[in-house]
Design an enzyme around this catalytic site. Structure first.
Site, short mmCIF file in Angstrom:
data_model
loop_
_atom_site.label_atom_id
_atom_site.label_comp_id
_atom_site.label_asym_id
_atom_site.label_seq_id
_atom_site.Cartn_x
_atom_site.Cartn_y
_atom_site.Cartn_z
N LYS A 136 8.77 21.69 -14.80
CA LYS A 136 8.10 22.99 -14.62
C LYS A 136 8.85 23.87 -13.63
O LYS A 136 8.53 23.91 -12.44
CB LYS A 136 6.67 22.75 -14.12
CG LYS A 136 5.83 21.96 -15.10
CD LYS A 136 4.45 21.70 -14.52
CE LYS A 136 3.76 20.54 -15.18
NZ LYS A 136 2.87 19.80 -14.29
N GLY A 191 2.04 14.12 -10.23
CA GLY A 191 1.52 13.06 -11.10
C GLY A 191 2.61 12.26 -11.79
O GLY A 191 2.54 11.03 -11.86
#
Ligand SMILES: Nc1ncnc2c1ncn2[C@@H]1O[C@H](COP(=O)(O)OP(=O)(O)O)[C@@H](O)[C@H]1O
Ligand SMILES: O=C(OP(=O)(O)O)[C@H](O)COP(=O)(O)O
Length: 393
Positions: free
Chosen positions: A197, A350
């Site tokens: 990202k 995560g």
């Protein structure tokens, strides 16, 4: 931390509304990783042992104000009950007469979990009416949802305006560890930023150039830097809107005398699958129809060396597509170096945490944060609304 914690207030006999983050990964209706539930046990046990009536609230997924059957918290309640070794009551609604009746029936040491708060559209809108309705259930608000602390929602921020508000023990631990690591870092301090990202990580890279000594770039982020430097990147992930910024970062790091490293070699593949053909190439060797998928062996060695010579390592984002075995070596090498270094290691995000777990190295890390977005925003130096709203010491 300058915020009150649950240890600073009287909880005995009180109705305590505890916001937790039970947004755990599920597959086919089963919880696949219960870390976020286990990490709240110290707070919940503390409240039970001190005679509080415990009302838990959490979100799961993004149901956008609608009831979505698969996103009910029934499985989370069952798992919590197993972990606590005592019954956990579950409300089937977020708020309303039935919930109020269940709260009124609570005895000291009882635990009730409300339904997914995002089934009510007032949650994400931070509707004061919902926040007030939550507050009316309780005498005290405890926020233990570090993973959702960057959200200003009714059960994370709004409720704090209507009740005495303190942090839970997990929240306290996360803020303490991340705060200590970043505010007075032991040096050499190495920041590893990878993953896919680009937009989400730009601010954190910028911040790390300012505060870390070594900045190691990997994963899908790398190709924006390669392209900015004029290399062919084939089918690799790229954010074309950040090319100028990528060059500015390299320049800024140079000016500040920081060791800013991007991969020197990469693993490329002709397909996004375990059976794909792969090659190891230098950064200028990506053919137009191939894509970069992992860091190469020279980079693995280079990064591992830097990590092993660090006193503090903060890692966010995998080095490659570690979910597919042939592309997992870079992430594994970084995880292994983090496990072996004598420096303090902090993992946020995560996927990096999942990678450490997958390689069996999670328990060798000093701190694995329960917050992805929250730990990133914290590291960028942004105020977290769920923390700001708590009472000062
Ligand atoms: N070179 C790459 N090309 C495409 N995807 C990548 C590449 N390297 C890593 N990834 C993917 O990035 C994802 C994790 O990115 P991100 O969500 O930013 O990390 P985190 O959750 O740790 O913050 C993983 O699913 C991984 O497969
Ligand atoms: O899983 C979460 O975020 P994370 O993947 O960034 O750690 C938190 O539960 C917050 O969820 P949200 O991003 O839907 O607000």
């Amino acid at each position: 931390m300058n915020k009150k914690s649950v240890r600073d207030v009287e909880v005995s006999g009180k109705r305590v509304f505890v916001r937790v983050d039970f947004n755990v990964p599920m597959e086919n209706g089963a919880i696949t990783d219960d870390t976020r539930i286990r990490e709240t046990l110290p707070t919940i046990k503390y409240l039970i042992e001190n005679g509080a009536k415990v009302i838990l609230a959490s979100h799961m997924g993004r149901p956008k104000g609608q009831v979505v059957e698969e996103l009910r918290l029934t499985k989370a309640a069952a798992r919590l009950s197993e972990l606590l070794g005592k019954p956990v009551m579950k409300a089937d609604e977020v708020i309303g007469a039935a919930v109020t009746a269940q709260v009124e029936a609570l005895k000291e040491g009882d635990v009730l979990l409300l339904e997914n708060v995002r089934f009510n559209e007032g949650e994400e809108n931070n509707d004061p009416a919902l926040a007030k309705a939550f507050a009316e259930l309780a005498d005290l608000f405890v926020n233990d949802a570090f993973g959702a602390a960057h959200r200003a929602h009714a059960s994370t921020e709004g409720i704090a305006h209507f009740l005495p508000a303190v942090s839970g023990l997990l929240m306290e631990k996360e803020l303490d560890v991340l705060g200590r690591a970043l505010l007075k870092p032991e040096r050499p301090f190495t920041a590893i930023v990878g993953g896919s990202k680009v937009k989400d990580k730009i601010d954190v890279i910028n911040k790390m150039i300012e505060i870390a000594d070594n900045i190691l770039i990997g994963g899908g982020l790398s190709y924006t830097f390669f392209k900015a430097q004029g290399h062919e990147i084939g089918q690799s992930l790229v954010d074309n809107s950040k090319l100028d910024l990528a060059l500015e970062f390299i320049e800024k790091a140079k000016k500040l005398g920081k060791n800013f490293l991007i991969p020197v070699d990469i693993v490329i593949s002709d397909d996004f699958s375990a059976s794909a053909n792969t090659q190891i190439v230098n950064v200028d060797g990506i053919p137009a129809d191939w894509e970069g998928i992992d860091i190469g062996p020279k980079t693995r060695e280079l990064y591992a060396d830097v990590i092993k010579n660090s006193k503090l390592v903060v890692w966010n984002g995998p080095m490659g597509v570690f979910e597919i075995e042939p592309f997992s070596h870079g992430t594994r090498a970084v995880a292994q170096a983090c496990a072996e270094t004598s420096g303090y290691t902090v993992i946020g995000g995560g996927d990096s945490a999942a990678a450490a777990e997958k390689f069996g190295l999670a328990d060798k890390m000093d701190h694995i944060s329960t917050g992805g977005g929250a730990s990133l925003e914290f590291m960028e130096g942004k105020a977290l609304p769920g923390v700001v709203a708590l009472n000062d010491k």
